[in-house]
Design a protein around this motif. Sequence first.
Motif, mmCIF file in Angstrom:
data_model
loop_
_atom_site.group_PDB
_atom_site.id
_atom_site.type_symbol
_atom_site.label_atom_id
_atom_site.label_comp_id
_atom_site.label_asym_id
_atom_site.label_seq_id
_atom_site.Cartn_x
_atom_site.Cartn_y
_atom_site.Cartn_z
ATOM 1 N N ASP A 13 3.038 32.960 18.279
ATOM 2 C CA ASP A 13 4.097 32.589 19.221
ATOM 3 C C ASP A 13 4.430 31.099 19.223
ATOM 4 O OD1 ASP A 13 4.115 35.219 19.999
ATOM 5 O OD2 ASP A 13 3.014 34.902 21.873
ATOM 6 N N THR A 14 3.748 30.308 18.409
ATOM 7 C CA THR A 14 3.884 28.851 18.517
ATOM 8 C C THR A 14 4.063 28.205 17.145
ATOM 9 O OG1 THR A 14 1.502 28.453 18.263
ATOM 10 C CG2 THR A 14 2.308 28.826 20.513
ATOM 11 N N ALA A 15 4.421 26.915 17.175
ATOM 12 C CA ALA A 15 4.410 26.080 15.971
ATOM 13 C C ALA A 15 3.380 24.971 16.194
ATOM 14 C CB ALA A 15 5.792 25.480 15.738
ATOM 15 N N HIS A 16 2.683 24.608 15.125
ATOM 16 C CA HIS A 16 1.654 23.573 15.231
ATOM 17 C C HIS A 16 2.302 22.195 15.308
ATOM 18 C CE1 HIS A 16 -1.530 20.876 13.472
ATOM 19 N NE2 HIS A 16 -2.193 21.482 14.425
ATOM 20 N N VAL A 17 1.896 21.396 16.274
ATOM 21 C CA VAL A 17 2.426 20.037 16.387
ATOM 22 C C VAL A 17 1.421 19.059 15.768
ATOM 23 C CG1 VAL A 17 3.501 18.324 17.899
ATOM 24 C CG2 VAL A 17 3.509 20.735 18.573
ATOM 25 N N GLU A 18 0.250 18.958 16.377
ATOM 26 C CA GLU A 18 -0.810 18.147 15.765
ATOM 27 C C GLU A 18 -2.139 18.471 16.440
ATOM 28 O OE1 GLU A 18 1.163 14.311 16.210
ATOM 29 O OE2 GLU A 18 -0.096 13.815 17.933
ATOM 30 N N ASP A 19 -3.215 17.852 15.944
ATOM 31 C CA ASP A 19 -4.540 18.073 16.520
ATOM 32 C C ASP A 19 -5.019 16.791 17.179
ATOM 33 O OD1 ASP A 19 -4.736 20.737 15.702
ATOM 34 O OD2 ASP A 19 -5.508 20.165 13.738
ATOM 35 N N TRP A 20 -5.514 16.907 18.405
ATOM 36 C CA TRP A 20 -6.051 15.759 19.129
ATOM 37 C C TRP A 20 -7.574 15.848 19.167
ATOM 38 C CZ3 TRP A 20 -2.047 15.822 23.788
ATOM 39 C CH2 TRP A 20 -0.806 15.372 23.306
ATOM 40 N N ALA A 21 -8.194 14.930 19.895
ATOM 41 C CA ALA A 21 -9.662 14.886 19.916
ATOM 42 C C ALA A 21 -10.259 16.218 20.370
ATOM 43 C CB ALA A 21 -10.143 13.759 20.830
ATOM 44 N N LEU A 22 -9.665 16.799 21.397
ATOM 45 C CA LEU A 22 -10.161 18.091 21.869
ATOM 46 C C LEU A 22 -9.260 19.245 21.458
ATOM 47 C CD1 LEU A 22 -12.106 19.823 23.620
ATOM 48 C CD2 LEU A 22 -10.551 19.398 25.556
ATOM 49 N N CYS A 23 -7.972 19.068 21.648
ATOM 50 C CA CYS A 23 -7.062 20.219 21.617
ATOM 51 C C CYS A 23 -6.200 20.294 20.364
ATOM 52 C CB CYS A 23 -6.125 20.184 22.835
ATOM 53 S SG CYS A 23 -6.950 20.467 24.402
ATOM 54 N N ARG A 24 -5.938 21.512 19.958
ATOM 55 C CA ARG A 24 -4.849 21.783 19.042
ATOM 56 C C ARG A 24 -3.573 21.838 19.892
ATOM 57 N NH1 ARG A 24 -6.132 25.952 14.407
ATOM 58 N NH2 ARG A 24 -7.651 24.266 14.146
ATOM 59 N N VAL A 25 -2.563 21.065 19.475
ATOM 60 C CA VAL A 25 -1.324 20.979 20.260
ATOM 61 C C VAL A 25 -0.263 21.855 19.592
ATOM 62 C CG1 VAL A 25 0.419 19.454 21.236
ATOM 63 C CG2 VAL A 25 -1.922 18.630 20.907
ATOM 64 N N LEU A 26 0.251 22.800 20.359
ATOM 65 C CA LEU A 26 1.210 23.776 19.847
ATOM 66 C C LEU A 26 2.497 23.705 20.659
ATOM 67 C CD1 LEU A 26 -1.338 26.768 19.805
ATOM 68 C CD2 LEU A 26 -0.760 25.277 17.874
ATOM 69 N N LEU A 27 3.611 24.001 19.994
ATOM 70 C CA LEU A 27 4.885 24.138 20.703
ATOM 71 C C LEU A 27 5.198 25.620 20.803
ATOM 72 C CD1 LEU A 27 7.584 22.906 21.825
ATOM 73 C CD2 LEU A 27 8.472 23.150 19.488
ATOM 74 N N MET A 28 5.408 26.105 22.033
ATOM 75 C CA MET A 28 5.807 27.504 22.197
ATOM 76 C C MET A 28 7.178 27.692 21.549
ATOM 77 S SD MET A 28 4.913 30.420 23.415
ATOM 78 C CE MET A 28 4.262 30.936 24.997
ATOM 79 N N ASN A 29 7.298 28.733 20.740
ATOM 80 C CA ASN A 29 8.566 28.968 20.036
ATOM 81 C C ASN A 29 9.545 29.688 20.959
ATOM 82 O OD1 ASN A 29 10.528 29.069 18.123
ATOM 83 N ND2 ASN A 29 9.516 30.582 16.811
ATOM 84 N N ASP A 30 9.963 28.939 21.979
ATOM 85 C CA ASP A 30 10.908 29.441 22.976
ATOM 86 C C ASP A 30 11.812 28.273 23.361
ATOM 87 O OD1 ASP A 30 12.339 30.418 25.108
ATOM 88 O OD2 ASP A 30 10.614 31.323 26.109
ATOM 89 N N ALA A 31 13.035 28.315 22.861
ATOM 90 C CA ALA A 31 13.954 27.182 23.022
ATOM 91 C C ALA A 31 14.460 27.046 24.454
ATOM 92 C CB ALA A 31 15.125 27.331 22.052
ATOM 93 N N GLN A 32 14.095 27.977 25.340
ATOM 94 C CA GLN A 32 14.551 27.895 26.736
ATOM 95 C C GLN A 32 13.876 26.773 27.525
ATOM 96 O OE1 GLN A 32 15.363 32.250 28.317
ATOM 97 N NE2 GLN A 32 13.533 32.232 27.063
ATOM 98 N N TYR A 33 12.665 26.373 27.071
ATOM 99 C CA TYR A 33 11.920 25.342 27.793
ATOM 100 C C TYR A 33 11.163 24.464 26.803
ATOM 101 C CZ TYR A 33 11.949 29.554 30.761
ATOM 102 O OH TYR A 33 12.294 30.713 31.413
ATOM 103 N N PRO A 34 11.076 23.151 27.048
ATOM 104 C CA PRO A 34 10.111 22.333 26.301
ATOM 105 C C PRO A 34 8.713 22.695 26.807
ATOM 106 C CG PRO A 34 11.899 20.982 27.242
ATOM 107 C CD PRO A 34 11.952 22.326 27.910
ATOM 108 N N TRP A 35 7.925 23.347 25.948
ATOM 109 C CA TRP A 35 6.721 24.058 26.409
ATOM 110 C C TRP A 35 5.599 23.841 25.401
ATOM 111 C CZ3 TRP A 35 7.264 29.918 28.019
ATOM 112 C CH2 TRP A 35 6.034 30.455 28.361
ATOM 113 N N LEU A 36 4.617 23.037 25.800
ATOM 114 C CA LEU A 36 3.466 22.781 24.945
ATOM 115 C C LEU A 36 2.292 23.645 25.376
ATOM 116 C CD1 LEU A 36 3.677 18.879 24.772
ATOM 117 C CD2 LEU A 36 4.267 20.506 22.948
#
Lengths: 137, 137
Positions: A13-36
């Motif tokens: 359901d998501t696209a990979h944005v980047e990896d941080w110290a703890l978390c994998r950061v994903l963008l929800m593939n839903d253009a209705q909201y900016p949703w991480l």
Amino acid sequence: MTDFTLDPTLAKDTAHVEDWALCRVLLMNDAQYPWLILVPARPNLRDFHDLAPADMALASSEITCASRALQSLFDPVKLNVAALGNMVPQLHLHVIARFTDDATWPKPVWGVRPAEPYEEAALASRLGDLREAFSRL
Amino acid sequence: MTDFTLDPTLAKDTAHVEDWALCRVLLMNDAQYPWLILVPARPNLRDFHDLAPADMALASSEITCASRALQSLFDPVKLNVAALGNMVPQLHLHVIARFTDDATWPKPVWGVRPAEPYEEAALASRLGDLREAFSRL
């Protein structure tokens, strides 16, 4: 980081944005909201309070980074931050920019409307904007 | 703590449980779910990332306390933790014990069903159980 595997529903359901110290950061593939979606890359976590204390501090700081990036890019009226996990039990943290004219305001976004996937160019552009905003924090 | 005033809607919809280092701890007056609301007793907060770093650490630790108390009392299948605030802008943190047979599972609880207030004796008993669980943490 060994033994962490991203839940397949979150991956789908998501696209990979980047990896941080703890978390994998994903963008929800839903253009209705900016949703991480931030997924702590540790095995066997379900609830927020399962995080070790040091990881909880990292999670708070990464929620703040995600929130500030969304704030700087979109100037939302409200940030919704949540760890629900009723559908996908792997611990994941939603950070969602909300607007009084968005599709479900003032309701929460979950389970109300089907996702509207980004067009390919819009997705690439959104990912670029997010990475740039993160690099400025 | 000066200048903090609890939002009147939060005051109306909840019962006071106790006050912690950062948060006022409230029980949502809805017998359908064991549902705590933690309100950081600082003025002018809207979003989670508005918390000062030291307060963010306190908030994480108090979310953990609230979660562990609900876990020990009710053994839920999932804890939902969220800072939404679309209806009530004052920063408040939901900590909700969820069950596969509860009224809205697997949906989030907000805005789906009207609250079902506790009977007076049930409310007093629930508040007593919570205070005892907190004292054991």
